[in-house]
Design a protein around this motif. Structure first.
Motif, PDB file in Angstrom:
ATOM      1  N   ASN A 289      44.810  43.220  29.362  1.00  0.00           N
ATOM      2  CA  ASN A 289      43.352  42.362  29.471  1.00  0.00           C
ATOM      3  C   ASN A 289      42.184  43.349  29.147  1.00  0.00           C
ATOM      4  N   VAL A 290      42.698  44.723  29.883  1.00  0.00           N
ATOM      5  CA  VAL A 290      41.774  45.651  29.574  1.00  0.00           C
ATOM      6  C   VAL A 290      42.660  47.054  29.279  1.00  0.00           C
ATOM      7  N   VAL A 291      42.306  47.847  28.134  1.00  0.00           N
ATOM      8  CA  VAL A 291      42.989  49.152  27.983  1.00  0.00           C
ATOM      9  C   VAL A 291      41.997  50.064  28.217  1.00  0.00           C
TER      10      VAL A 291
ATOM     11  N   VAL B 207      38.017  54.842  40.000  1.00  0.00           N
ATOM     12  CA  VAL B 207      36.881  54.274  40.106  1.00  0.00           C
ATOM     13  C   VAL B 207      36.837  52.998  38.824  1.00  0.00           C
ATOM     14  N   ALA B 208      37.408  53.247  37.775  1.00  0.00           N
ATOM     15  CA  ALA B 208      37.640  52.242  36.770  1.00  0.00           C
ATOM     16  C   ALA B 208      38.451  51.253  37.081  1.00  0.00           C
ATOM     17  N   LEU B 209      39.604  51.544  37.926  1.00  0.00           N
ATOM     18  CA  LEU B 209      40.448  50.613  38.284  1.00  0.00           C
ATOM     19  C   LEU B 209      39.704  49.679  39.281  1.00  0.00           C
ATOM     20  N   GLN B 210      38.915  50.279  39.961  1.00  0.00           N
ATOM     21  CA  GLN B 210      38.229  49.147  41.139  1.00  0.00           C
ATOM     22  C   GLN B 210      37.233  48.134  40.440  1.00  0.00           C
ATOM     23  N   LYS B 211      36.860  48.795  39.444  1.00  0.00           N
ATOM     24  CA  LYS B 211      35.605  48.134  38.771  1.00  0.00           C
ATOM     25  C   LYS B 211      36.363  46.885  37.933  1.00  0.00           C
ATOM     26  N   HIS B 212      37.374  47.100  37.381  1.00  0.00           N
ATOM     27  CA  HIS B 212      38.061  46.356  36.331  1.00  0.00           C
ATOM     28  C   HIS B 212      39.091  45.339  37.272  1.00  0.00           C
ATOM     29  N   LEU B 213      39.355  45.702  38.323  1.00  0.00           N
ATOM     30  CA  LEU B 213      40.544  44.620  39.350  1.00  0.00           C
ATOM     31  C   LEU B 213      39.471  43.795  39.770  1.00  0.00           C
TER      32      LEU B 213
ATOM     33  N   LEU C 157      38.509  41.205  36.966  1.00  0.00           N
ATOM     34  CA  LEU C 157      39.798  40.515  36.659  1.00  0.00           C
ATOM     35  C   LEU C 157      40.323  39.531  37.621  1.00  0.00           C
ATOM     36  N   THR C 158      40.285  39.899  38.909  1.00  0.00           N
ATOM     37  CA  THR C 158      41.143  39.128  39.976  1.00  0.00           C
ATOM     38  C   THR C 158      40.227  37.939  40.127  1.00  0.00           C
ATOM     39  N   LYS C 159      38.995  37.817  39.779  1.00  0.00           N
ATOM     40  CA  LYS C 159      38.129  36.426  39.882  1.00  0.00           C
ATOM     41  C   LYS C 159      38.366  35.561  38.751  1.00  0.00           C
ATOM     42  N   LYS C 160      39.329  35.878  37.861  1.00  0.00           N
ATOM     43  CA  LYS C 160      39.492  35.021  36.766  1.00  0.00           C
ATOM     44  C   LYS C 160      40.614  34.089  36.985  1.00  0.00           C
ATOM     45  N   THR C 161      40.579  32.963  36.496  1.00  0.00           N
ATOM     46  CA  THR C 161      41.900  32.133  36.730  1.00  0.00           C
ATOM     47  C   THR C 161      42.980  32.522  35.664  1.00  0.00           C
ATOM     48  N   PRO C 162      44.475  32.189  36.118  1.00  0.00           N
ATOM     49  CA  PRO C 162      45.417  32.561  35.214  1.00  0.00           C
ATOM     50  C   PRO C 162      45.319  31.878  33.825  1.00  0.00           C
ATOM     51  N   LYS C 163      44.707  30.848  33.687  1.00  0.00           N
ATOM     52  CA  LYS C 163      44.184  30.210  32.090  1.00  0.00           C
ATOM     53  C   LYS C 163      43.537  31.345  31.611  1.00  0.00           C
TER      54      LYS C 163
ATOM     55  N   ASP D  73      41.970  35.146  27.494  1.00  0.00           N
ATOM     56  CA  ASP D  73      41.223  36.346  26.956  1.00  0.00           C
ATOM     57  C   ASP D  73      42.073  37.308  26.424  1.00  0.00           C
ATOM     58  N   ARG D  74      43.491  37.524  26.951  1.00  0.00           N
ATOM     59  CA  ARG D  74      44.289  38.298  26.109  1.00  0.00           C
ATOM     60  C   ARG D  74      44.605  37.888  24.510  1.00  0.00           C
ATOM     61  N   PHE D  75      44.564  36.550  24.429  1.00  0.00           N
ATOM     62  CA  PHE D  75      44.951  35.815  23.244  1.00  0.00           C
ATOM     63  C   PHE D  75      43.608  36.373  22.462  1.00  0.00           C
TER      64      PHE D  75
END
Lengths: 318, 301
Positions: A211-213, A284-290, A293-299, A304-306
């Motif tokens: 989802n993020v690189v 720091v980067a991991l905390q920010k992105h997690l 992303l953890t707020k997003k629904t599976p769908k 997003d990845r697509f």
């Protein structure tokens, strides 16, 4: 500790040696102290000068530094309760990749890390982090476990490529990579990919759909190694520095090409000069992105990845 | 990645002999070096009647061989390559593109479109090795992706006829990303339960093999095609051993469980028709009541 160094680091190393020699004298002589201070200032300047203007090829060399922190180093610096799980349940356990679960800031997640060795002996055991098909299948098995229990996945990329050998071909290297890419696209949990060293081709992408690189400042990521490209297109491996330029493989290039979302800064001179600081920056980067992303629904995560990969590539459309 | 790799079959050419053969009448098999009457060779779909070596087809020849006459409607002809990275090796990439266009008489390494195969409507992609080794850059990735998206939209099955040396180095990371883009496109079609038949022809390797080519519901390969991830030369250099005979050829790949079926080129259309007849029952893909029968018609190019 004296770290092995590259030619372009020579001025830094020389200054460091001078300082070390002076310090060894433990002199209280104010003149020596003054000289020491001057040298230290000079060292900082030289470092900034050299490390601030690294060529792509120099970064490739840094990314390969034997003392550079590898996946397990970051895992121990970033996570707690790490437990490695082994095997693809089909053929074997591939030591070129470590997979398992751990806690990050108290929350569980899955970790996949391509693992290089600290020395030749360990590198031979780890196959220099060049995975076999069973490695990709092990990684997928763990990622599917994460998917099943709704846990985020963190992938640490550090490989000179998928292993090109007879066994790897017999067991379907291409199929394993293709299937991983396809299956990772469909996972319903956040995937955060961090390129920590070398990101070579399908060997990296086979666990690298995210989802993020994110990418460490001196890491590289490309369709082929600079040497491989040089030997094919220039018919001369010695042209690797030129091919490293042409390939646009540094973190900054990849931000521009929208392949990488964020560059994680490294301590001056490379992550090996201060692994704790590098890990802190990753944290720091991991905390920010997690958190995002953890707020997003599976769908949403899937969609997003697509969309992220759908947009990649440059064509002309008349 | 390894699109210029030497074919295992190009054993010792004898140019002085070839020079004496008048153009357009005779053809020398690249494998057994027998001199063939070109008409026989063409009627045999460019397969050597002596040794069964499957010579390369260009995209047009392949399309003529596989789809019903007059049914191919090309799409996305306006999607064209560009040298966005300003890549220069011994030659600038934009020059290489120009040369390839002339040589292959194609705008890129793939043609895509709607077609019918014995009455079954499909979206088809056909790759052409003559265009920079069939390598996948942004355009190939985009057109392949659109094949799957079009099929998803129209609820049609997909057939891809693959041949490629891998990802196109001159597009660097962008070409690697096409592996992700195309594989995701396959995943989406698969989620919609639409069939995808992948046909592997000589050679299909590296980035293409490690993405959409490997992801068919059914994977068909022509006889003795080179199929694999790493090129034989790279493997040989890595392990410092002579590779076993037949390594990475269709028969080897099937033996290890990564192919469904190996076919002679003349049976390709029939095999595709059969597969479509199994998977396309409840879709509106059958025309004029032709479907349901295995096709015996193999058109001669």
């Amino acid at each position: 500790m004296a770290l092995s160094s590259f030619d372009f680091e020579k001025p830094v190393v020389e200054l460091e040696q001078k300082i070390e020699n002076l310090q060894a004298k433990e002199s209280t002589n104010p003149e020596v102290r003054k000289e020491l201070e001057g040298l230290e200032e000079q060292l900082e300047e030289t470092k900034k000068q050299i490390y601030g203007n690294l060529t792509p090829w120099q970064r490739v060399q840094l990314a390969r530094h034997i003392a550079r922190p590898h996946s397990l180093d970051y895992i121990s610096l970033l996570f707690s309760d790490w437990m490695e799980l082994h095997g693809d349940r089909t053929f074997a356990d591939d030591p070129a990749v470590v997979c398992g679960f751990a806690h990050f800031d108290g929350a569980p997640l899955a970790v996949i890390g391509q693992q290089k060795g600290k020395d030749t002996k360990e590198n031979l055991a780890r196959n220099f982090a060049m995975m076999h098909p069973e490695g990709y299948r092990k990684a997928l098995r763990i990622m599917k476990l994460a998917d099943k229990f709704a846990l985020p996945i963190v992938v640490l990329i550090d490989t000179p490529g998928a292993y090109p050998g007879i066994g790897a071909e017999e067991r379907g290297q291409a199929e394993a990579i293709a299937r991983n890419i396809k299956e990772m696209a469909l996972l319903r949990v956040p995937i955060i990919v961090i390129i920590i060293g070398e990101g070579a081709s399908g060997g990296a992408l086979g666990v690298g759909l995210g989802n993020v690189v994110l990418m460490l400042e001196n890491a590289w990521y490309c369709v082929i190694s600079p040497e491989g490209c040089a030997s094919i297109l220039w018919r001369d491996r010695a042209m690797a520095p030129q091919s490293a330029d042409a390939l646009k493989l540094t973190a900054r290039d990849l931000i521009e090409l929208k392949v990488v979302d964020e560059v994680i800064p490294e301590p001056l001179g490379g992550a090996h000069r201060n692994p704790e600081e590098a890990a802190k920056n990753i944290r720091v980067a991991l905390q920010k992105h997690l958190a995002i992303l953890t707020k997003k629904t599976p769908k949403q995560l899937q969609a997003d990845r697509f969309a992220k990969y759908r947009a990649m590539g440059v064509v002309i459309e008349n | 990645m390894t699109w210029f790799r030497k074919e295992q079959f190009t054993v010792l050419k004898a140019p002085q002999l070839k020079d004496r053969i008048p153009d357009g009448l005779w053809y020398k098999c690249d494998n057994c070096l027998n001199i063939l009457y070109i008409k026989d060779f063409m009627q045999n779909l460019k397969v050597c009647p002596r040794c069964n070596f499957h010579a390369r087809l260009n995209a047009d020849e392949r399309i003529a061989m596989v789809v019903d006459e007059g049914t191919f409607q090309e799409i996305d002809t306006n999607v064209l390559p560009t040298d966005s990275l300003k890549f220069v090796d011994s030659k600038p990439y934009c020059e290489r593109l120009e040369t390839a266009k002339q040589k292959a008489n194609m705008t890129e390494a793939i043609k895509t479109g709607f077609a019918e195969i014995n009455g079954y409507k499909v979206v088809i992609g056909v790759m052409d090795f003559a265009f920079i080794g069939g390598s996948m850059g942004s355009v190939v990735g985009e057109k392949v992706t659109r094949v799957f998206e079009t099929a998803l939209d129209k609820k049609l099955p997909v057939t891809m006829v693959c041949t490629s040396g891998g990802a196109r180095m001159q597009e660097a990371i962008l070409s690697l990303m096409q592996m992700a883009k195309t594989s995701i496109a396959v995943a989406r079609l698969s989620e919609a339960r639409l069939p995808y038949i992948s046909v592997l022809t000589n050679p299909t390797t590296a980035g293409v093999m490690a993405s959409f080519a490997s992801l068919g519901d059914v994977i068909v390969a022509e006889l003795n095609a080179l199929i694999g991830f790493a090129g034989p030369r790279v493997i040989q250099q890595t392990i410092n051993q002579i590779l076993p005979k037949g390594f990475q050829r269709s028969e080897f790949v099937l033996e290890h469980g990564f192919l469904d079926i190996i076919i002679h080129r003349r049976d390709l259309k029939k095999v595709l028709t059969n597969l479509l007849s199994y998977f396309c029952l409840d879709q509106n893909t059958r025309l004029k009541g032709k479907a349901g029968k295995g096709a015996d018609v193999i058109e001669v190019i």
